[in-house]
Design an enzyme around this catalytic site. Structure first.
Site, PDB file in Angstrom:
ATOM      1  N   ASN A  17      18.547  26.777  -1.823  1.00 19.36           N
ATOM      2  CA  ASN A  17      17.702  25.800  -2.521  1.00 19.36           C
ATOM      3  C   ASN A  17      16.426  26.524  -2.921  1.00 19.36           C
ATOM      4  OD1 ASN A  17      16.115  23.699  -3.375  1.00 19.36           O
ATOM      5  ND2 ASN A  17      15.818  22.804  -1.333  1.00 19.36           N
ATOM      6  N   LYS A  30      14.044  25.425  -4.668  1.00 18.26           N
ATOM      7  CA  LYS A  30      12.890  24.501  -4.805  1.00 18.26           C
ATOM      8  C   LYS A  30      12.156  24.802  -6.127  1.00 18.26           C
ATOM      9  CE  LYS A  30      12.646  24.511   0.183  1.00 18.26           C
ATOM     10  NZ  LYS A  30      11.988  23.969   1.337  1.00 18.26           N
ATOM     11  N   HIS A  76      16.791  15.462  -0.574  1.00 18.95           N
ATOM     12  CA  HIS A  76      16.072  16.466   0.235  1.00 18.95           C
ATOM     13  C   HIS A  76      14.820  15.817   0.824  1.00 18.95           C
ATOM     14  CE1 HIS A  76      13.750  20.038   1.246  1.00 18.95           C
ATOM     15  NE2 HIS A  76      14.901  20.694   1.244  1.00 18.95           N
ATOM     16  N   GLU A 119      11.914  16.786   1.051  1.00 18.51           N
ATOM     17  CA  GLU A 119      10.708  16.894   0.206  1.00 18.51           C
ATOM     18  C   GLU A 119      10.720  15.817  -0.874  1.00 18.51           C
ATOM     19  OE1 GLU A 119      11.173  21.047  -0.698  1.00 18.51           O
ATOM     20  OE2 GLU A 119      10.709  21.523   1.397  1.00 18.51           O
ATOM     21  N   GLY A 179      10.969  24.988   6.270  1.00 26.85           N
ATOM     22  CA  GLY A 179       9.835  25.792   5.805  1.00 26.85           C
ATOM     23  C   GLY A 179       8.807  26.081   6.887  1.00 26.85           C
ATOM     24  N   GLU A 221      19.211  18.481   7.977  1.00 25.95           N
ATOM     25  CA  GLU A 221      18.001  19.279   7.857  1.00 25.95           C
ATOM     26  C   GLU A 221      16.861  18.604   8.622  1.00 25.95           C
ATOM     27  OE1 GLU A 221      18.093  22.012   4.270  1.00 25.95           O
ATOM     28  OE2 GLU A 221      17.273  20.148   3.566  1.00 25.95           O
ATOM     29  N   SER A 269      14.854  26.572   8.147  1.00 24.28           N
ATOM     30  CA  SER A 269      14.469  27.916   8.616  1.00 24.28           C
ATOM     31  C   SER A 269      15.658  28.766   9.041  1.00 24.28           C
ATOM     32  CB  SER A 269      13.434  27.817   9.750  1.00 24.28           C
ATOM     33  OG  SER A 269      12.250  27.206   9.265  1.00 24.28           O
TER      34      SER A 269
HETATM   35  C1  PEP Z   1      15.443  23.582   2.498  1.00 25.86           C
HETATM   36  O1  PEP Z   1      14.553  23.487   1.690  1.00 25.86           O
HETATM   37  O2  PEP Z   1      16.466  22.916   2.354  1.00 25.86           O
HETATM   38  C2  PEP Z   1      15.255  24.473   3.630  1.00 25.86           C
HETATM   39  C3  PEP Z   1      16.128  24.447   4.597  1.00 25.86           C
HETATM   40  O3  PEP Z   1      14.169  25.309   3.597  1.00 25.86           O
HETATM   41  P1  PEP Z   1      13.853  26.510   4.617  1.00 25.86           P
HETATM   42  O4  PEP Z   1      15.112  27.304   4.771  1.00 25.86           O
HETATM   43  O5  PEP Z   1      12.767  27.297   3.950  1.00 25.86           O
HETATM   44  O6  PEP Z   1      13.427  25.904   5.906  1.00 25.86           O
END
Ligand code: PEP
Length: 258
Positions: free
Chosen positions: A10, A12, A101, A103, A179, A173, A220
């Site tokens: 992703n 973003k 997501h 976000e 992040g 998630e 992460s």
């Molecule tokens: C994501 O945005 O779906 C995500 C898992 O980000 P990150 O790997 O940076 O935590």
């Protein structure tokens, strides 16, 4: 039939069209992603911003790298400033779309209801939907993780048939892990994945739905922790943010899923 793993990046709001094409070239250089190397390995997907999709599709030609989008609106067209329709995504040639997501939920008012409408739009346009669910840190501390995830999954899948489920991927998630560099332990992640699979067993008459639906972990995931997470019996791949922008790390995660 074992579930085929899916490693999805992703991106973003990162990478212009030219930078996105460059990133794909860098990923290709790290990983033999000509279809030979990938046939027996995981499906590999990148989800760039809308304006970068065409350049990334072009750069990925001749490889088995798939390209997805980060959102879809439920209406076909109209006065929905800033949104994107299924037809627009179909014409671009994406195969997947990320929906719900955290976000989007946190900053743009996405709800379980709009997630469900977007999922149905994706299916109507023959796109595979990656539905994101996850609890906040406060919810985890309050001991309501399982309840929160159950509500999110139930509402996201409301009205879907068993046939629809062939095109659904769920991504667990935990919001506190996205992040932040704070990854869920293998046990924490596996526990939620197992719960989601048990819920799918309750929601659909055919046990094949729970058996076949892929559930990704996101939060992460990186080249250091991927192998342990991906070795869990109910973790079928990863949705990767930060590490998907680093060719060597992304390639290492793909290799960990082989
Ligand atoms: C994501 O945005 O779906 C995500 C898992 O980000 P990150 O790997 O940076 O935590």
């Amino acid at each position: 039939m074992p579930r085929r793993k899916l490693i999805a990046g992703n991106w973003k709001m990162n990478k212009t069209a030219s930078a996105g094409a460059q990133l794909v070239n860098d990923i290709k250089a790290q990983f033999e992603c000509g279809c030979k190397g990938c046939e027996n390995g995981p499906e590999v997907l990148v989800c760039p911003p809308f304006t970068t999709i065409a350049a990334v599709i072009e750069a990925a030609k001749g490889t088995c790298l798939q390209v997805g989008a980060q959102n879809i609106h439920w209406e076909e067209s109209g006065a929905f400033t800033g949104e994107i329709s299924g037809d627009m995504l179909n014409e671009l040639g994406v195969s997947y779309v990320i929906i719900g997501h955290s976000e989007r939920r946190q900053y743009f008012g996405e709800t379980d209801e709009t997630v469900n409408m977007r999922v149905k739009a994706a299916l109507a346009h023959k796109l595979k939907a990656i539905i994101c669910v996850g609890e906040t840190l406060a919810q985890r501390m309050a001991g309501v993780t399982a309840a929160v995830i159950e509500i999110q999954v139930r509402k996201a899948l409301a009205g879907l048939t068993e046939e629809d489920m062939a095109n659904i991927v769920i991504a667990y998630e935990p919001v506190w892990a996205i992040g932040t560099g704070k990854v869920a332990t293998e046990e924490e992640a596996e526990e939620v994945h197992k719960d989601i699979r048990a819920l799918l067993k309750k929601l659909f008459a055919c046990p094949c739905i729970a058996e076949n639906t892929r559930i990704l972990y996101g939060g992460s995931m990186n080249d250091k922790n991927a192998a342990g997470l991906l070795a869990q019996p109910d973790i079928d791949g990863g949705l990767i943010g930060g590490a998907a922008l680093k060719p060597a790390a992304f390639a290492a995660i793909i290799k960990a899923a082989l």
